[in-house]
Design an enzyme around this catalytic site. Structure first.
Site, short mmCIF file in Angstrom:
data_model
loop_
_atom_site.label_atom_id
_atom_site.label_comp_id
_atom_site.label_asym_id
_atom_site.label_seq_id
_atom_site.Cartn_x
_atom_site.Cartn_y
_atom_site.Cartn_z
N SER A 1 -31.78 9.85 -10.47
CA SER A 1 -31.36 11.15 -10.82
C SER A 1 -32.90 12.24 -10.31
O SER A 1 -32.87 12.15 -9.10
CB SER A 1 -31.44 11.27 -12.34
OG SER A 1 -30.93 12.36 -12.76
N LEU A 2 -33.46 12.62 -11.21
CA LEU A 2 -34.65 13.35 -10.60
C LEU A 2 -35.66 12.84 -9.88
O LEU A 2 -35.88 13.20 -8.84
CB LEU A 2 -35.57 14.09 -11.95
CG LEU A 2 -36.59 14.70 -11.41
CD1 LEU A 2 -36.57 15.94 -10.78
CD2 LEU A 2 -37.54 15.21 -12.80
N ALA B 1 -27.51 11.89 -24.10
CA ALA B 1 -25.98 11.42 -24.50
C ALA B 1 -25.08 11.72 -23.15
O ALA B 1 -24.10 10.87 -23.03
CB ALA B 1 -25.70 12.19 -25.58
N LEU B 2 -25.16 12.85 -22.43
CA LEU B 2 -24.34 12.89 -21.37
C LEU B 2 -24.40 11.82 -20.34
O LEU B 2 -23.56 11.75 -19.76
CB LEU B 2 -24.88 14.36 -20.72
CG LEU B 2 -24.42 15.85 -21.45
CD1 LEU B 2 -24.97 16.65 -20.48
CD2 LEU B 2 -22.86 15.85 -21.45
N GLN B 3 -25.48 11.36 -20.03
CA GLN B 3 -25.79 10.29 -19.14
C GLN B 3 -24.74 8.99 -19.20
O GLN B 3 -24.66 8.07 -18.28
CB GLN B 3 -27.11 9.74 -19.09
CG GLN B 3 -28.05 11.19 -18.70
CD GLN B 3 -29.60 10.84 -18.52
OE1 GLN B 3 -29.94 9.74 -18.04
NE2 GLN B 3 -30.16 11.90 -18.48
N PHE C 1 -29.14 15.52 -23.63
CA PHE C 1 -28.98 15.30 -21.88
C PHE C 1 -28.80 13.89 -22.12
O PHE C 1 -28.05 13.46 -20.95
CB PHE C 1 -30.23 15.95 -21.28
CG PHE C 1 -30.27 15.98 -19.81
CD1 PHE C 1 -29.54 17.22 -19.50
CD2 PHE C 1 -30.81 15.06 -19.26
CE1 PHE C 1 -29.43 17.20 -18.04
CE2 PHE C 1 -30.75 15.15 -17.55
CZ PHE C 1 -30.27 16.37 -17.36
N HIS D 1 -24.12 7.49 -15.44
CA HIS D 1 -25.40 8.21 -15.01
C HIS D 1 -26.44 7.00 -14.90
O HIS D 1 -27.70 7.44 -14.18
CB HIS D 1 -25.88 9.41 -15.66
CG HIS D 1 -26.55 10.21 -14.74
ND1 HIS D 1 -26.63 10.75 -13.68
CD2 HIS D 1 -28.06 10.44 -15.12
CE1 HIS D 1 -27.55 11.57 -13.10
NE2 HIS D 1 -28.68 11.33 -14.09
N TRP E 1 -35.45 12.50 -15.42
CA TRP E 1 -35.96 13.68 -16.22
C TRP E 1 -35.73 13.15 -17.78
O TRP E 1 -35.07 12.86 -18.50
CB TRP E 1 -35.01 14.96 -15.99
CG TRP E 1 -35.26 16.02 -16.75
CD1 TRP E 1 -36.24 17.12 -16.50
CD2 TRP E 1 -34.97 16.71 -18.03
NE1 TRP E 1 -36.36 18.03 -17.48
CE2 TRP E 1 -35.53 17.66 -18.30
CE3 TRP E 1 -34.00 16.00 -19.04
CZ2 TRP E 1 -35.47 18.44 -19.66
CZ3 TRP E 1 -33.84 16.69 -20.30
CH2 TRP E 1 -34.58 17.97 -20.47
N ASP F 1 -19.94 9.20 -13.56
CA ASP F 1 -20.80 10.11 -13.87
C ASP F 1 -20.42 11.38 -14.04
O ASP F 1 -19.96 12.02 -13.25
CB ASP F 1 -21.90 9.94 -12.60
CG ASP F 1 -23.27 10.54 -12.81
OD1 ASP F 1 -23.51 11.40 -13.83
OD2 ASP F 1 -24.36 9.99 -12.03
#
Length: 257
Positions: free
Chosen positions: A82-83, A145-147, A143, A235, A22, A207
């Site tokens: 991911s997506l 940065a979360l990965q 988003f 992630h 994504w 993750d």
């Protein structure tokens, strides 16, 4: 003008289609492209509405899979991150004769937490959708940065993901929203249980978006599939652990040599 951006590199006998996640684009594979191109004929694609694939509106998962399939070789290993894992899975479900093997990376058949199923809380995904309207570049950066959170190379991995996004025009807000809607609503747990082709699932132990708790659940639900958990990855395991990641794909391709 609606044109899907597609590039083919490498001379391997085995075709490998790579689908990004994504908000991103095919440049995310740059760090492993040379290594993989020495073993595969690689097919790099920007999903509809992302990167250089301009002119597309938001679309449901089945339509996205159909669009990508139109450009694909007759037979290939399909890898989705991911997506992109949901898109590759949908291709495998709809056109199994076109898929030699399915590889999903840091992906879940059901990203949204529900009942006893671990995942992203629906309100978190809804929050991202709301924030996209306010400041979508900052929302995408959050988003990303979360990965990479928790990995030893988190800062440089996050910088690489951010540069991948910023190197090309940002997707339209409605396309980003459409992708989040897919993550929020799609559930392929039961359909994928019937897959007959080889199915490799690669995860990062750290993750924060696809919790490792789903690994044993899917091992039970899909006993015909194989799982690989990369210990210190989050992630984006292909960025933080490229050698281990590429070795797993090369081993898979040797089955079709």
């Amino acid at each position: 003008m609606k044109n899907l951006w597609w590039r083919t590199v490498g001379t391997g006998n085995c075709h490998l289609v790579l689908l990004h996640g994504w908000g991103l684009n095919a440049e995310v594979w740059h760090c492993i492209q040379a290594e993989l191109a020495s073993h595969f004929t690689l097919h790099l694609v920007d999903l509809p509405g992302f990167g250089r694939s301009r002119g597309f509106d938001a679309m449901p998962l089945d339509e996205m899979a159909q669009r990508v399939l139109e450009y694909a070789p007759q037979k290939a290993i399909w890898l989705g991150w991911s997506l992109g894992g949901l898109v590759a899975s949908q291709v495998a479900l709809t056109y199994p004769e076109r898929v030699q093997a399915l590889v999903t990376v840091a992906s879940s058949p059901c990203f949204s937490a529900r009942d006893e199923w671990p995942g992203i809380k629906p309100e978190v995904l809804a929050g991202f959708q709301q924030q996209l309207s306010d400041d979508f570049q900052r929302t995408v950066e959050r988003f990303l940065a979360l990965q990479t959170l928790g990995t030893e190379t988190a800062r440089q991995d996050a910088r690489m993901l951010k540069n991948t996004v910023l190197s090309l025009p940002m997707p339209e807000v409605d396309v980003l929203n459409g992708g989040l809607e897919i993550l929020k609503t799609v559930d392929l747990r039961e359909p994928l249980a019937a897959l007959a082709m080889p199915h490799l699932r690669i995860y990062g132990y750290l993750d924060g978006l696809v919790p490792r708790k789903i690994v044993p659940l899917l091992d039970d639900l899909w006993p015909q599939s194989e799982s690989l958990v990369i210990a210190k990855a989050a992630h984006a395991p292909f960025i933080s652990h490229p050698t281990e990641f590429c070795a797993a794909l090369t081993a898979l391709s040797e089955r079709f040599a």
